[in-house]
Write a protein that holds these residues in place. Structure first.
Motif, mmCIF file in Angstrom:
data_model
loop_
_atom_site.group_PDB
_atom_site.id
_atom_site.type_symbol
_atom_site.label_atom_id
_atom_site.label_comp_id
_atom_site.label_asym_id
_atom_site.label_seq_id
_atom_site.Cartn_x
_atom_site.Cartn_y
_atom_site.Cartn_z
ATOM 1 N N GLY A 147 -8.579 -0.184 7.843
ATOM 2 C CA GLY A 147 -7.384 0.400 7.257
ATOM 3 C C GLY A 147 -7.236 0.148 5.780
ATOM 4 N N GLU A 148 -8.073 -0.715 5.203
ATOM 5 C CA GLU A 148 -8.006 -0.996 3.764
ATOM 6 C C GLU A 148 -8.379 0.254 2.979
ATOM 7 O OE1 GLU A 148 -9.809 -4.169 0.474
ATOM 8 O OE2 GLU A 148 -10.579 -4.108 2.532
ATOM 9 N N PRO A 149 -7.650 0.577 1.919
ATOM 10 C CA PRO A 149 -8.007 1.754 1.112
ATOM 11 C C PRO A 149 -9.418 1.653 0.561
ATOM 12 C CG PRO A 149 -5.815 0.976 0.548
ATOM 13 C CD PRO A 149 -6.413 -0.058 1.451
ATOM 14 N N PHE B 153 -16.390 4.470 6.904
ATOM 15 C CA PHE B 153 -15.148 4.996 6.354
ATOM 16 C C PHE B 153 -14.629 6.140 7.217
ATOM 17 C CE2 PHE B 153 -17.797 3.182 3.107
ATOM 18 C CZ PHE B 153 -16.937 2.418 2.331
ATOM 19 N N ASP B 154 -13.328 6.387 7.158
ATOM 20 C CA ASP B 154 -12.791 7.494 7.935
ATOM 21 C C ASP B 154 -13.212 8.826 7.313
ATOM 22 O OD1 ASP B 154 -11.150 7.733 5.724
ATOM 23 O OD2 ASP B 154 -9.345 7.066 6.727
ATOM 24 N N ARG C 91 -10.571 7.900 2.856
ATOM 25 C CA ARG C 91 -9.466 7.164 2.260
ATOM 26 C C ARG C 91 -9.449 5.693 2.645
ATOM 27 N NH1 ARG C 91 -4.408 11.453 3.092
ATOM 28 N NH2 ARG C 91 -5.220 13.081 1.716
ATOM 29 N N ASN C 92 -9.976 5.375 3.835
ATOM 30 C CA ASN C 92 -9.859 4.011 4.337
ATOM 31 C C ASN C 92 -11.151 3.531 4.983
ATOM 32 O OD1 ASN C 92 -6.844 3.526 3.991
ATOM 33 N ND2 ASN C 92 -6.817 5.382 5.245
#
Length: 211
Positions: free
Chosen positions: A145-147, A202-203, A207-208
């Motif tokens: 979830g980290e940017p 990464f997604d 972004r995250n």
């Protein structure tokens, strides 16, 4: 870089040179040496078939000992703690094997970086499609979830004879199926600390960090 025009080398001479000189992709001279050898291996259009046949005759015993990547990868040579060489198989979107196993088995559509340095060569087929970006792993902690800290990138294809250098924790990409079955060859630098380094996924919207 492009591999066209280099004199062919046997696979045995290729790995003997790598073992004698070592593989260090952390500096320009080491990258150039590896690129030069890969260019010469690209000119050898028979070695991969010969290696595959040899594995089949040996009931893939060598793969059972050294291959931790599964059916997408044919491990060609491994010098523990220094480097390994592998062939990666990339099915097209309409290939039956992809329809049966699913795109996730080949990491298609999954933005990711690597925790090792490697050079890849488009050896056979038109080559997989990719979107390349860059990030600084030292700027993130790495929790889900980290940017993501990414720079804008560009699309491209690992076309026949094309060579790319992927830097650990800096270069990331999203891969997509080629228009027809393709094969890439990798020289992967392997240090004692590699297994302890994080690799990030990464997604899809970039972004995250997912994991």
């Amino acid at each position: 870089g492009q591999a066209d025009g280099a004199p062919a080398i046997s696979f045995e001479e290729f790995v003997a040179t790598l073992e004698e000189d070592g593989v260090d992709l952390s500096h320009e001279n080491g990258v150039l040496a590896a690129r030069t050898l890969l260019a010469r291996l690209y000119a050898n259009r028979e070695f991969l078939v010969e290696r595959a046949i040899a594995e089949l005759k040996d009931a893939c015993a060598g793969q059972s000992r050294t291959n931790r990547y599964g059916a997408q990868v044919l491990m060609l040579h491994h010098l523990p703690g220094n480097f390994f060489v592998r062939a990666n198989f990339w099915p097209a979107s309409d290939d039956p094997v992809l329809k049966v196993s699913g795109a996730h088995q080949y990491f298609y559509g999954v933005p990711h970086d690597h925790n090792f340095d490697f050079i890849t060569l488009g050896y056979l087929g038109p080559g997989y499609r990719s979107h390349w970006m860059e990030h600084d792993a030292s700027a993130v902690i790495g929790f889900p979830g980290e940017p993501a800290q990414l720079t804008s990138g560009e699309p491209g294809i690992l076309s026949p004879g094309r060579m790319l250098h992927y830097r650990a924790h800096r270069d990331m990409h999203v891969q997509f199926p080629p228009v027809s079955f393709s094969v890439s060859i990798n020289i992967v630098a392997e240090g004692v600390a590699t297994m302890w380094r994080d690799q990030y996924v990464f997604d899809p919207d970039l972004r995250n960090i997912v994991q």
